[in-house]
Structures are given as C-alpha cells and as structure tokens.
Design a protein around this motif. Structure first.
Motif, short mmCIF file in Angstrom:
data_model
loop_
_atom_site.label_atom_id
_atom_site.label_comp_id
_atom_site.label_asym_id
_atom_site.label_seq_id
_atom_site.Cartn_x
_atom_site.Cartn_y
_atom_site.Cartn_z
N ASP A 1 -87.10 51.85 10.49
CA ASP A 1 -87.64 50.49 10.45
C ASP A 1 -88.42 50.17 11.73
O ASP A 1 -89.32 49.33 11.71
N LEU A 2 -88.08 50.83 12.83
CA LEU A 2 -88.76 50.61 14.11
C LEU A 2 -89.86 51.63 14.37
O LEU A 2 -90.89 51.29 14.94
N ASN B 1 -98.92 65.57 19.28
CA ASN B 1 -98.28 64.39 19.87
C ASN B 1 -98.39 63.21 18.91
O ASN B 1 -99.27 63.17 18.04
N LEU B 2 -97.50 62.25 19.11
CA LEU B 2 -97.43 61.07 18.23
C LEU B 2 -98.01 59.84 18.89
O LEU B 2 -97.89 59.65 20.11
N LYS B 3 -98.62 58.99 18.07
CA LYS B 3 -99.09 57.70 18.54
C LYS B 3 -97.86 56.81 18.77
O LYS B 3 -96.91 56.82 18.00
N ALA B 4 -97.86 56.05 19.85
CA ALA B 4 -96.74 55.18 20.20
C ALA B 4 -96.41 54.22 19.07
O ALA B 4 -97.29 53.74 18.35
N GLU B 5 -95.12 53.94 18.93
CA GLU B 5 -94.61 52.93 18.00
C GLU B 5 -93.72 51.99 18.80
O GLU B 5 -92.51 51.89 18.58
N PHE B 6 -94.33 51.30 19.76
CA PHE B 6 -93.58 50.40 20.64
C PHE B 6 -93.17 49.14 19.89
O PHE B 6 -93.92 48.62 19.07
N THR B 7 -91.96 48.68 20.19
CA THR B 7 -91.45 47.43 19.65
C THR B 7 -90.76 46.70 20.81
O THR B 7 -90.70 47.23 21.92
N VAL C 1 -88.41 53.30 20.66
CA VAL C 1 -87.00 53.35 20.25
C VAL C 1 -86.98 53.96 18.86
O VAL C 1 -87.66 53.48 17.96
N PHE C 2 -86.14 55.02 18.66
CA PHE C 2 -86.05 55.61 17.33
C PHE C 2 -84.62 55.76 16.83
O PHE C 2 -84.41 56.19 15.69
#
Length: 185
Positions: free
Chosen positions: A51-52, A100-106, A146-147
């Motif tokens: 979900d995050l 590499n992954l694109k950021a998923e900041f929350t 956060v994962f």
C-alpha cells in the motif's frame, strides 16, 4: 485447505527445510505479503507494505524468491539507528542485476522495526539493499522508501552485531541473513 492451515504449513516447509524456529504468522498478516528472515537467534516476521511502496515490495519479493538474500551479511550496523543488508558484495556498494527503482516516498514514519530501502544520494537508486530501524528515525521520513515493518522477532534484530568501523561498517565477522522467504512459499 483453510487459511490457518496455509499459514502454519507455510512457516514449516520452505523448500523442505524448516526454519530454526517455525514461525507462526499473526492471523491478520497475508502470507503473500509476509517476509520471513531467519537470523542466528530466530525468525523475524515482516509485514510488507504494498500500500506504501508497491514496486519496492515486488522487488523484495522477487529477490526473496530467487534466494538472493540467503547468506548476505549485515554490512553496516549503527547502534540506536539501524542494520543494513542486501548487498551481495558485503561492502555497501553492490546490488542485484535488476534496474534501480524510482523512489516511492511517503510520510509513513520510520519507527522501531520499520524496513526502508537503502539508496545513494539519488532518490531513484534503490535496488536490493535495505535497512531495519532499531529506534524511531524521524529524519528519514519522506526521504527513504518504507516497504515493511517487523511484526515479530524484533529481539533477533536487536541482537545483530554492531559495526565498529567508520559509518557503522561491521569489521569483525558480520551477522548474516541465513534464509529469506515469503511466507506463502
């Protein structure tokens, strides 16, 4: 087969080899989004948070299915902060063969037991390395992805050998992740 049966057997089979201590998932944890990390003291149960950070969770799941994390060291461990792992070179400079992954900041807080993706100065540089917070680390909020969160076994994380080198580098033989699996496997 009911869900309870799946949860109990998922924690005991893992490719024909049981974990040191057979973990039992809390009933509210989906085995498709539960990561089991076997450490020297016992098994840590992590609730993954699609979900995050859906792309980061998928990456962690993919690498766990590949057995990528098995045997990797905690190369950087800073008391009262965090333990970092996920580098196949054990130096803090390596990653997987995936992009590499694109950021998923929350704004999800980095509290005790939070798992976050490690990265370089570039926000979009997370790959395979991650860290587990020992304590609340509010300066990370909104700056790292956060994962997941530890739901059981934090005492085993607390027992990880601390680094004595610069920036928390573990110079003595480091502790390792013995085995990492999805509970649904």
């Amino acid at each position: 087969m009911n869900r309870r049966h799946v949860l109990i057997t998922a924690g005991s089979l893992f490719a024909g080899k049981a974990f040191a201590q057979t973990p039992r998932l809390p009933a509210e944890i989906d085995p498709q989004n539960a990561l089991l990390i076997e450490l020297k003291g016992g098994t840590v149960i992590v609730k993954l948070r699609p979900d995050l950070a859906p792309k980061h969770v998928e990456r962690i799941k993919e690498l766990a299915k590949r057995r990528f994390y098995d045997g990797l060291v905690f190369h950087r461990v800073i008391d009262k902060f965090m333990a970092q792992t996920g580098d196949p070179t054990g130096t803090g400079t390596g990653g997987s063969d995936l992009p590499n992954l694109k950021a998923e900041f929350t704004q999800a807080p980095f509290g005790r037991g939070t798992l976050g993706m490690a990265r370089s100065q570039s926000p979009d540089s997370a790959n395979s390395q991650f860290f587990i917070c020992f304590e609340r680390s509010q300066w990370l909020d909104g700056q790292y992805t956060v994962f997941g969160e530890v739901v059981s076994g934090m005492e085993f994380v607390d027992a990880i050998k601390r680094g004595t080198g610069g920036n928390g580098l573990v110079t003595a033989p480091p502790d390792r992740m013995i085995k990492v699996r999805l509970a649904a496997e």
